[in-house]
Design a protein around this motif. Structure first.
Motif, PDB file in Angstrom:
ATOM      1  N   PRO A 197       0.827  -1.206   0.000  1.00 36.81           N
ATOM      2  CA  PRO A 197       0.000   0.000   0.000  1.00 36.81           C
ATOM      3  C   PRO A 197       0.865   1.260   0.000  1.00 36.81           C
ATOM      4  O   PRO A 197       1.952   1.286   0.582  1.00 36.81           O
ATOM      5  N   ALA A 198       0.378   2.299  -0.665  1.00 39.93           N
ATOM      6  CA  ALA A 198       1.105   3.569  -0.756  1.00 39.93           C
ATOM      7  C   ALA A 198       0.098   4.710  -0.797  1.00 39.93           C
ATOM      8  O   ALA A 198      -0.793   4.725  -1.643  1.00 39.93           O
ATOM      9  N   TRP A 199       0.241   5.671   0.109  1.00 36.28           N
ATOM     10  CA  TRP A 199      -0.666   6.811   0.189  1.00 36.28           C
ATOM     11  C   TRP A 199      -0.439   7.785  -0.963  1.00 36.28           C
ATOM     12  O   TRP A 199       0.702   8.064  -1.332  1.00 36.28           O
ATOM     13  N   SER A 200      -1.527   8.357  -1.448  1.00 40.08           N
ATOM     14  CA  SER A 200      -1.400   9.484  -2.371  1.00 40.08           C
ATOM     15  C   SER A 200      -0.966  10.707  -1.574  1.00 40.08           C
ATOM     16  O   SER A 200      -1.213  10.796  -0.364  1.00 40.08           O
ATOM     17  N   GLY A 203      -3.549  12.297   0.634  1.00 42.22           N
ATOM     18  CA  GLY A 203      -4.121  11.485   1.688  1.00 42.22           C
ATOM     19  C   GLY A 203      -5.521  10.968   1.436  1.00 42.22           C
ATOM     20  O   GLY A 203      -6.144  10.402   2.341  1.00 42.22           O
ATOM     21  N   THR A 204      -6.041  11.102   0.225  1.00 38.62           N
ATOM     22  CA  THR A 204      -7.399  10.650  -0.068  1.00 38.62           C
ATOM     23  C   THR A 204      -7.448   9.283  -0.739  1.00 38.62           C
ATOM     24  O   THR A 204      -8.511   8.666  -0.806  1.00 38.62           O
ATOM     25  N   LYS A 205      -6.307   8.795  -1.234  1.00 37.91           N
ATOM     26  CA  LYS A 205      -6.286   7.535  -1.969  1.00 37.91           C
ATOM     27  C   LYS A 205      -5.100   6.673  -1.520  1.00 37.91           C
ATOM     28  O   LYS A 205      -4.109   7.188  -1.012  1.00 37.91           O
ATOM     29  N   VAL A 206      -5.240   5.385  -1.742  1.00 41.33           N
ATOM     30  CA  VAL A 206      -4.156   4.446  -1.495  1.00 41.33           C
ATOM     31  C   VAL A 206      -3.994   3.553  -2.721  1.00 41.33           C
ATOM     32  O   VAL A 206      -4.980   2.997  -3.226  1.00 41.33           O
ATOM     33  N   ALA A 207      -2.764   3.445  -3.204  1.00 37.42           N
ATOM     34  CA  ALA A 207      -2.446   2.472  -4.252  1.00 37.42           C
ATOM     35  C   ALA A 207      -1.972   1.200  -3.565  1.00 37.42           C
ATOM     36  O   ALA A 207      -1.358   1.246  -2.503  1.00 37.42           O
ATOM     37  N   TYR A 208      -2.265   0.050  -4.165  1.00 38.33           N
ATOM     38  CA  TYR A 208      -1.830  -1.210  -3.578  1.00 38.33           C
ATOM     39  C   TYR A 208      -1.843  -2.304  -4.640  1.00 38.33           C
ATOM     40  O   TYR A 208      -2.369  -2.122  -5.745  1.00 38.33           O
ATOM     41  N   VAL A 209      -1.279  -3.444  -4.266  1.00 38.67           N
ATOM     42  CA  VAL A 209      -1.280  -4.618  -5.130  1.00 38.67           C
ATOM     43  C   VAL A 209      -2.204  -5.655  -4.515  1.00 38.67           C
ATOM     44  O   VAL A 209      -2.071  -5.987  -3.332  1.00 38.67           O
ATOM     45  N   SER A 210      -3.156  -6.156  -5.313  1.00 35.43           N
ATOM     46  CA  SER A 210      -4.063  -7.206  -4.857  1.00 35.43           C
ATOM     47  C   SER A 210      -3.912  -8.439  -5.746  1.00 35.43           C
ATOM     48  O   SER A 210      -3.720  -8.314  -6.965  1.00 35.43           O
ATOM     49  N   PHE A 211      -3.997  -9.608  -5.119  1.00 35.19           N
ATOM     50  CA  PHE A 211      -3.918 -10.877  -5.841  1.00 35.19           C
ATOM     51  C   PHE A 211      -5.303 -11.477  -6.072  1.00 35.19           C
ATOM     52  O   PHE A 211      -5.417 -12.665  -6.359  1.00 35.19           O
TER      53      PHE A 211
END
Length: 423
Positions: A197-200, A203-211
């Protein structure tokens, strides 16, 4: 080094320790700052009207920082009460916090606060906030932030948030909480792993990797609307998203063209651009604070080391030379310090590197550390570690003196990321 082994070393494996009791994080603090400021915090008048006592939250914040020594007050003092500065000086207090709470007709609370300098017999700061009941903790955190900034000289980060991944049975959760571990909210539930996970920056969005698609796919999720956008779903591995400081782009690690390389993409997933062209593995990109450079992990020298290149790509310069195995670069907000995980003598531990002097410092005494993340004020680093075969979160001050451990009663916590300052 094969990509599978490198990804495993970076903590991208789907195999995580099981079991989590869904609960708030518990914080344990050890160590103190290089100097501690003696401060007295009086109970705010009528704070019992609020859902929680804000002075208790303020005290917890300041104690957790390691830079304050609390002096017992044992009484209520409002912001308008006369103060005998000599009396407080004789008790060893260099600063005094006072205030009051009033309930407004619309259900909100009028919280008034004042910070006094007992040495100079003067007012250092103060303000009033109209807070709904749900913002009791946030109000207290903002007061603690102001105290920290006025007395330490650095903006406080108590009112910021953190995100992390937990696992309960077969369920993975991306959770968001206050910086002190309270106020947990679930942003995503999945029966497949969630990582990176990584914050924008806003602070309104989060990027992440999902399997969840049975392969790693990069998403961006709006924490307010819950809307999700697929950013990268190419052939092979899509991993390690990192925001540019202005929030307009993401750096990614993709294996769509063979070995994993660094790419750049617009925040909506368009405009894919390849930045590295090597015969090795390049991954874990991170923008510098000014957006001019990207730090990343590469095995081009024969083992995993950290490099820096222009944000537009081009030649890369090796940054880490201490030890033969350095991964997961993170850059401090002022751009002066690199945090990373180094494997030495079989231990994976948190290190920092002064980029100007080349001076290294080991910051952790645990042996299975991963995923460092700077606080937005640059004073602390949060990371994941392992204790008793369970994942937990830890926080250490950048000078290594103050240490915090964040755990739940039973469970596994990984992949922490510290959110930005909120406007």
């Amino acid at each position: 080094m094969k990509i599978v082994s490198l990804i495993k070393a970076l903590g991208l494996s789907a195999a995580l320790v099981t079991g989590l009791a869904y609960a708030q994080l518990r914080v344990e603090v050890s160590g103190v700052g290089s100097t501690q400021i003696p401060i007295a915090i009086a109970s705010f008048a009528d704070e019992g009207l609020m859902p929680q006592q804000i002075t208790a939250i303020i005290k917890d914040d300041l104690t957790r920082s390691g830079y304050f020594r609390l002096i017992d007050v044992g009484t209520v003092i409002t912001e308008t009460s006369p103060v005998n500065f000599d009396s407080w000086k004789s008790r060893g207090a260099e600063a005094l916090v006072v205030g009051s709470v009033q309930k407004l007709s619309d259900g909100r609370f009028d919280v008034r606060y004042k910070l006094l300098d007992t040495i100079k017999s003067s007012t250092l700061s103060g303000f009033a906030l109209a807070a709904p009941p749900a913002n009791t903790r946030l109000t207290a955190h903002r007061i603690a932030d102001d105290i920290y900034e006025k007395l330490i000289g650095v903006r406080g980060a108590f009112s910021t948030r953190i995100a992390y991944v937990t696992k309960a049975g077969n369920e993975f959760r991306l959770e968001v909480a206050d910086a002190d571990g309270d106020g947990t909210q679930v942003a995503l539930r999945s029966n497949e792993p969630i990582i990176s996970p990584a914050w924008s920056p806003d602070g309104t969005k989060v990027a992440y990797v999902s399997f969840e698609a049975k392969k790693p796919v990069i998403y961006v999720q709006n924490l307010i609307t819950r809307e999700r956008t697929v950013i990268a779903n190419y052939k092979g591995s899509n991993s390690a998203p990192a925001w540019s400081p202005d929030g307009s782009k993401l750096a990614l690690a993709l294996s769509r063209d063979g070995l994993t390389q660094i790419y750049l993409v617009n925040a909506n997933g368009t405009g894919l651009q390849r930045l590295t062209q090597t015969s090795g593995i390049d991954t874990e990109p991170q923008f510098s604070a000014d957006g001019q450079y990207i730090y990343f992990l590469s095995d081009r020298s024969g083992g995993p080391q950290i490099y820096r290149m222009s944000a537009n790509g081009g030649d890369a310069k090796r940054v880490t030379f201490g030890g033969s195995y350095n991964i997961t670069p993170r850059i401090s907000p002022d751009g002066k310090t690199l945090a990373y995980i180094s494997r030495r003598d079989g231990k994976f531990q948190l290190y920092s590197l002064d980029l100007a002097s080349g001076q290294e410092q080991r910051l952790s005494d645990t042996v299975k550390d991963e995923s460092p993340s700077f606080s937005p004020n640059g004073r602390y680093i949060m990371y994941a570690t392992e204790s008793g075969r369970r994942g937990s979160l830890a926080v250490v001050s950048v000078d290594g003196r103050v240490k915090q451990k964040l755990t739940v009663q039973a469970g596994d916590i990984r992949e922490p990321t510290w959110g930005p300052f909120m406007k």
